[in-house]
Design a protein around this motif. Structure first.
Motif, PDB file in Angstrom:
ATOM      1  N   ASN B 223       0.835  -1.194   0.000  1.00  0.00           N
ATOM      2  CA  ASN B 223       0.000   0.000   0.000  1.00  0.00           C
ATOM      3  C   ASN B 223       0.869   1.242   0.000  1.00  0.00           C
ATOM      4  N   VAL B 224       0.331   2.302  -0.555  1.00  0.00           N
ATOM      5  CA  VAL B 224       0.982   3.611  -0.441  1.00  0.00           C
ATOM      6  C   VAL B 224       0.057   4.498   0.380  1.00  0.00           C
ATOM      7  N   ILE B 225       0.603   5.056   1.468  1.00  0.00           N
ATOM      8  CA  ILE B 225      -0.152   6.009   2.286  1.00  0.00           C
ATOM      9  C   ILE B 225       0.365   7.406   1.958  1.00  0.00           C
ATOM     10  N   THR B 226      -0.524   8.284   1.554  1.00  0.00           N
ATOM     11  CA  THR B 226      -0.134   9.659   1.256  1.00  0.00           C
ATOM     12  C   THR B 226      -0.817  10.584   2.254  1.00  0.00           C
ATOM     13  N   ILE B 227      -0.009  11.367   2.966  1.00  0.00           N
ATOM     14  CA  ILE B 227      -0.536  12.283   3.977  1.00  0.00           C
ATOM     15  C   ILE B 227      -0.304  13.707   3.485  1.00  0.00           C
ATOM     16  N   ASN B 228      -1.389  14.467   3.385  1.00  0.00           N
ATOM     17  CA  ASN B 228      -1.288  15.859   2.977  1.00  0.00           C
ATOM     18  C   ASN B 228      -1.511  16.767   4.171  1.00  0.00           C
ATOM     19  N   GLY B 229      -0.505  17.575   4.487  1.00  0.00           N
ATOM     20  CA  GLY B 229      -0.614  18.545   5.568  1.00  0.00           C
ATOM     21  C   GLY B 229      -0.414  19.939   5.020  1.00  0.00           C
ATOM     22  N   LYS B 230       0.281  20.779   5.785  1.00  0.00           N
ATOM     23  CA  LYS B 230       0.520  22.154   5.330  1.00  0.00           C
ATOM     24  C   LYS B 230       1.931  22.535   5.747  1.00  0.00           C
ATOM     25  N   THR B 231       2.703  22.998   4.783  1.00  0.00           N
ATOM     26  CA  THR B 231       4.063  23.392   5.102  1.00  0.00           C
ATOM     27  C   THR B 231       4.061  24.782   5.738  1.00  0.00           C
ATOM     28  N   GLY B 232       5.212  25.257   6.097  1.00  0.00           N
ATOM     29  CA  GLY B 232       5.345  26.569   6.716  1.00  0.00           C
ATOM     30  C   GLY B 232       6.757  26.677   7.244  1.00  0.00           C
ATOM     31  N   HIS B 233       7.106  27.860   7.704  1.00  0.00           N
ATOM     32  CA  HIS B 233       8.444  28.151   8.197  1.00  0.00           C
ATOM     33  C   HIS B 233       8.621  27.484   9.565  1.00  0.00           C
ATOM     34  N   ALA B 234       9.712  26.743   9.729  1.00  0.00           N
ATOM     35  CA  ALA B 234       9.944  26.003  10.968  1.00  0.00           C
ATOM     36  C   ALA B 234      10.146  26.920  12.167  1.00  0.00           C
ATOM     37  N   ALA B 279      12.964  20.010   3.594  1.00  0.00           N
ATOM     38  CA  ALA B 279      14.061  20.922   3.948  1.00  0.00           C
ATOM     39  C   ALA B 279      14.106  21.042   5.463  1.00  0.00           C
ATOM     40  N   VAL B 280      15.304  21.278   5.978  1.00  0.00           N
ATOM     41  CA  VAL B 280      15.533  21.269   7.420  1.00  0.00           C
ATOM     42  C   VAL B 280      14.681  22.328   8.136  1.00  0.00           C
ATOM     43  N   ASN B 281      14.352  23.427   7.449  1.00  0.00           N
ATOM     44  CA  ASN B 281      13.614  24.516   8.091  1.00  0.00           C
ATOM     45  C   ASN B 281      12.205  24.699   7.524  1.00  0.00           C
ATOM     46  N   GLN B 282      11.639  23.626   6.965  1.00  0.00           N
ATOM     47  CA  GLN B 282      10.270  23.710   6.465  1.00  0.00           C
ATOM     48  C   GLN B 282       9.435  22.560   7.029  1.00  0.00           C
ATOM     49  N   ILE B 283       8.241  22.881   7.492  1.00  0.00           N
ATOM     50  CA  ILE B 283       7.333  21.865   8.022  1.00  0.00           C
ATOM     51  C   ILE B 283       6.934  20.925   6.880  1.00  0.00           C
ATOM     52  N   PRO B 284       7.026  19.601   7.089  1.00  0.00           N
ATOM     53  CA  PRO B 284       6.649  18.649   6.046  1.00  0.00           C
ATOM     54  C   PRO B 284       5.190  18.827   5.609  1.00  0.00           C
ATOM     55  N   GLU B 285       4.985  18.967   4.297  1.00  0.00           N
ATOM     56  CA  GLU B 285       3.634  19.172   3.764  1.00  0.00           C
ATOM     57  C   GLU B 285       3.020  17.856   3.293  1.00  0.00           C
ATOM     58  N   VAL B 286       3.813  17.061   2.582  1.00  0.00           N
ATOM     59  CA  VAL B 286       3.322  15.794   2.043  1.00  0.00           C
ATOM     60  C   VAL B 286       4.298  14.681   2.428  1.00  0.00           C
ATOM     61  N   VAL B 287       3.772  13.616   2.998  1.00  0.00           N
ATOM     62  CA  VAL B 287       4.593  12.430   3.267  1.00  0.00           C
ATOM     63  C   VAL B 287       3.961  11.252   2.539  1.00  0.00           C
ATOM     64  N   THR B 288       4.802  10.511   1.823  1.00  0.00           N
ATOM     65  CA  THR B 288       4.356   9.306   1.124  1.00  0.00           C
ATOM     66  C   THR B 288       5.111   8.134   1.723  1.00  0.00           C
ATOM     67  N   LEU B 289       4.393   7.150   2.236  1.00  0.00           N
ATOM     68  CA  LEU B 289       5.099   6.006   2.807  1.00  0.00           C
ATOM     69  C   LEU B 289       4.459   4.707   2.372  1.00  0.00           C
ATOM     70  N   SER B 290       5.291   3.668   2.307  1.00  0.00           N
ATOM     71  CA  SER B 290       4.806   2.360   1.869  1.00  0.00           C
ATOM     72  C   SER B 290       4.496   1.505   3.091  1.00  0.00           C
ATOM     73  N   LEU B 291       3.436   0.744   2.996  1.00  0.00           N
ATOM     74  CA  LEU B 291       3.086  -0.220   4.043  1.00  0.00           C
ATOM     75  C   LEU B 291       2.886  -1.578   3.385  1.00  0.00           C
ATOM     76  N   GLU B 292       3.800  -2.503   3.689  1.00  0.00           N
ATOM     77  CA  GLU B 292       3.636  -3.864   3.187  1.00  0.00           C
ATOM     78  C   GLU B 292       3.103  -4.730   4.308  1.00  0.00           C
ATOM     79  N   ILE B 293       2.055  -5.506   4.024  1.00  0.00           N
ATOM     80  CA  ILE B 293       1.454  -6.392   5.024  1.00  0.00           C
ATOM     81  C   ILE B 293       1.521  -7.830   4.488  1.00  0.00           C
ATOM     82  N   ARG B 294       1.998  -8.740   5.337  1.00  0.00           N
ATOM     83  CA  ARG B 294       2.052 -10.156   4.949  1.00  0.00           C
ATOM     84  C   ARG B 294       1.412 -10.996   6.043  1.00  0.00           C
TER      85      ARG B 294
END
Lengths: 413, 413
Positions: B223-234, B279-294
Motif C-alpha cells: 500500500n501507499v499512504i499519502t498524507i497531505n498537511g501544510k508546510t510553513g516556516h519552521a 528541507a531542514v527549516n520547512q514543516i513537512p507538507e506531504v509524506v508518502t510512505l509504503s506499508l507492506e502487510i504479509r
C-alpha cells in the motif's frame, strides 16, 4: 482590531501601490524573484531611490551594495543616527512583501513624520540591504554585517550557480568588494535600528492584530539524528525482535513534537528523513533525520536539545538500535532592546488601542544589526501566515497602521 | 537440537562442498551474482547436471530454461511424478544458499534414497529453475509458471538493463521462447512438489531447530499512504495548530507497528518514506510512505489492512491533515498441502526427535507450483537469519538433517 482611519488607509494604500510597482522588478515566472546584484536589483534600487527622495533623504549606495537614504538633522543630536530598513531581495518565486515592505514602510514613516511636522532632532537613515535571503550565494546578511564590523572577507570568493564570485558580482554592480571592510560604523554614533517585516506566521492573524512588537529573535540549532538498526526481509523477520530504525524514528518524532507542543515559544521541526535501504520489502536499517530547534531563550533551547538527545538515544536502545544526535549549526537568540520594545508598544497602543508582543522565529537583517546597536522589530500581519510564496499578502490598512506606529516611535525617541 | 549423527554429517558436508563449488559460477564482486541465461548460469547448469547424474537422473533443459533431472520409475506408480527443486539464480551480491541449496539438497535426497535402497515406486524429478529472483528481468517464476500453465507470453518482450528481451535471452541460451506455452503439465500426473530453502529469517535459529516444516506461504499486499498537511516556516509557525504530515506519519508507523507486534504471524513494514518539501527549516507538507502487510491468513491480512487504512485516515484528521491509503499490489496466501505437512513433520520427528511448524513470509517457486499440484516446503536454519548477502550461511549438519528428512519424506509417499 485593524484601524480603518482615513489617514491610516491613505498611507497604507500608498505602500501597497509602491509594493505593486516594485514587484515588476523580477525575473519572469510566478511571484517575485529578485536576486542581489542583478538587473532586477538595479531597477528596484531606482524605484527605492524615488521612495527615499520623496522622504527627503539623500541617496547613495555603499560598498556592500546597500542603498542608503540619509537625512542629516540640524537638531541638537545631529551626530546620532537612527536606522530603519530591511532587504530588497526575495527568494525564488517569493512574494511582494518579505523584506521590501520594510524598506517601503521605513520611507513612508519618515515621509509621514515630515508631513506631520515631526522633524527628528537626530539623523535618520533608511537602508535597503542587497541580500538577506542567501539564495544566489551561500551566504547572506552582507550589508548589515559590514556595518556591524562582523563581515568575513572570505565569503567574497563564494560562487553563485553560474560560477561567478560574490566579489565579481559586487564589483560588476557598482559596489566595491575591497572597500566593504571599511564600512563598519562606530556604535557610539548609532541610536538604534528598527525593522518592519511581515510576520511570516499566523500569530497576529489568529489574535486579530494588525501589528505586533517583537521582543526577541529566536536562537536556532540544527541537529542530525542517525539511527542504526538492522535490515532484513519484510516477510521473513518476525515483528518481535525487529530492530527497525524507522519505528525508532517515529517514536522520537512523536514524543519530541509532543514535548515541544507543551512549550510556549519553542519550535521543534523534523524537516528531512532518509531511509537505507529504502525498499518496500526491506526493514529500514539506517534512518537519518534533521531536528531544528528554535527558541527565544538559549537556555530553554539547550535544555530541550539535551532532552531530545537523551530521549533519542534511549528510544533507540529500547528497540535494540543505536542513535546519535549531532549539532550541525547553532545561532544564539537576540534580545530586542527593552526601551525600544516599550516605545513600540506605547505607539501601537496609541494607534490601535491594544498591543501584542511576540517573538521572531526567523532570522532577519536585525539579527546582524544587533551586533552594532540596540534593535527592535515590528511585525505586520500576513494573510494565512504564509510567506516566501506568490500568495504572500499584507493589507493596506495593516501597513497603514505600521507606518503610523513607526512614525510615532521615531517621534518618541 | 541439531543432529551430529555421522551419516547425517556426511551428506551435509557433501552439500556444503557442492555449494562451495557452484558458488564459483558468479560475476566478479562480493558474494554470488548469478543471473539467468548468462554464462554463469550455463556453467552452473553444467555442475547441476553432474549432481543430477550422481543421483541417476536423466538431465534435460526445457523450453523455459529449467534444468530437469528425471528418474522414471518402473514401479506400480510409474505414471505419477513427484517434483523437488528450487532456483539456480541469485540476487546481486547474494549468498551461496538461497535457491541453489534447494536444488543441491533435492539431488542428494534422491541420491541418499537410492543409496539406502529406497527406490520410489513413482517417477521423481529435480528441477533447477532459471529465474526466481527477478533481478535481470522485471518478471520472475518463469519455469514453475510454465509448468503450471500460468505463464503470460507478454513477459517475453520485457527487457533487461541492456535492452535485451527475455525472448532473445531464452533463445540465445538454448531454451525456446515460443515453446514455453506447451510446457504445461497435466495435474493428474503430478503427485506434488517439495522445496527446501533457507529460512531467510531467525525463527529456527531462535528456537534452535535445524529444519522446520512450512504450513503456508504468506499473502502479500503493498500500500501507499499519502498524507497531505501544510508546510510553513519552521521558526514562525507555532507548534500548536501545525499540520505536519511527518508527525502524522510517525503516529501511524508507531501505532500500526505496535498492533502488528501483537499478532503471531502478521508482518507490517514501512520500508520507504518521502517528504515534500523536505528541507531542514520547512514543516513537512506531504509524506508518502509504503506499508507492506504479509500474513498466512488472507482474512487476517485484509482485516489488518482495513484497520490500518481507518487508523491512518483518523490520525490525519486529528492533526488537520488528510491521508489516503491505496493498495498497489496483492498476492493471496498459499496453503501447503496438509498431508505433506504431516509427513514432513513425522520425518523431522524421526530424524531430530522434535519438529517445528512455521510459515513462509517470502514468495518462492513453490508459490507458483501451488497452481499445478499440492506443495510443501522445508526450511533450513540460516545463521543470524540473514539472506541475500555474502554472509548467508547454512551449516553442514543442518543441511544433512534436511537431506535425511527429505529422503524419509520421499519414502513415506
Amino acid at each position: 482590531m485593524a484601524s480603518t482611519d482615513k489617514n491610516t488607509l491613505h498611507w497604507g494604500e500608498l505602500a501597497q501601490e509602491r509594493l505593486t510597482d516594485i514587484a515588476s522588478c523580477t525575473l519572469s515566472g510566478d511571484g517575485v524573484t529578485r536576486l542581489p546584484f542583478t538587473d532586477e536589483h538595479r531597477r528596484a534600487n531606482g524605484i527605492i531611490t524615488d521612495w527615499m527622495q520623496a522622504a527627503e533623504l539623500e541617496v547613495a549606495m555603499d560598498a556592500a551594495g546597500t542603498l542608503i537614504g540619509r537625512r542629516v538633522s540640524d537638531g541638537p543630536r545631529a551626530g546620532m543616527t537612527f536606522i530603519m530598513g530591511s532587504h530588497q531581495d526575495s527568494v525564488r518565486n517569493g512574494g511582494r512583501y518579505d523584506g521590501i515592505m520594510g524598506v517601503a514602510l521605513a520611507c513612508l514613516a519618515v515621509e509621514k513624520a515630515m508631513a506631520d511636522g515631526d522633524e527628528p532632532e537626530f539623523s535618520v537613515e533608511v537602508h535597503a540591504y542587497a541580500d538577506e535571503e542567501g539564495v544566489r550565494f551561500p551566504t547572506a546578511l552582507l550589508g548589515p554585517r559590514a556595518l556591524a564590523g562582523t563581515f568575513d572577507p572570505a565569503v567574497l570568493e563564494m560562487c553563485d550557480a553560474d560560477g561567478k564570485t560574490l566579489r565579481a558580482a559586487l564589483d560588476g554592480f557598482g559596489a566595491d568588494a575591497d572597500a566593504i571592510s571599511g564600512l563598519a560604523r562606530d556604535p557610539a554614533g548609532i541610536l538604534g535600528y528598527l525593522e518592519a517585516h511581515i510576520e511570516q506566521g499566523p500569530v497576529l492573524e489568529r489574535a486579530d492584530f494588525a501589528v505586533g512588537t517583537v521582543t526577541s529573535i529566536c536562537g536556532i540549532e540544527r541537529n542530525v539524528i542517525t539511527i542504526n538498526g538492522k535490515t532484513g526481509h519484510a516477510g521473513t523477520v518476525p515483528m518481535q525482535g525487529r530492530r527497525d530504525a524507522l519505528v525508532v524514528a517515529s517514536h522520537i518524532i512523536s514524543e519530541i513534537t509532543a514535548r515541544a507542543q507543551k512549550l510556549e515559544e519553542l519550535r521543534a521541526t523534523f524537516g528531512t528523513l532518509k531511509i537505507l535501504p529504502g525498499a518496500v520489502n526491506q526493514i529500514p536499517e539506517v534512518v537519518t533525520l534533521s531536528l531544528e530547534i528554535r527558541s527565544p531563550s538559549d537556555g530553554e533551547r539547550q535544555a530541550f536539545s539535551a532532552m531530545a538527545k537523551d530521549y533519542a538515544e534511549q528510544a533507540a536502545l529500547e528497540t535494540g538500535c543505536h542513535a546519535v544526535m549531532n549539532q550541525t549549526y547553532v545561532q544564539p537568540a537576540q534580545q530586542c532592546h527593552q526601551p525600544f520594545v516599550d516605545r513600540l508598544q506605547s505607539a501601537t497602543l496609541a494607534v490601535e488601542g491594544s498591543e501584542l508582543l511576540l517573538t521572531s522565529g526567523a532570522t532577519h537583517d536585525a539579527s546582524a544589526m544587533a551586533a552594532l546597536c540596540p534593535m527592535v522589530m515590528l511585525f505586520v500581519r500576513c494573510r494565512d501566515g504564509v510567506s516566501h510564496t506568490p500568495e504572500e499578502f499584507a493589507s493596506s490598512s495593516d501597513m497603514g497602521v505600521a507606518i503610523q506606529v513607526m512614525a510615532k516611535f521615531l517621534k518618541s525617541l
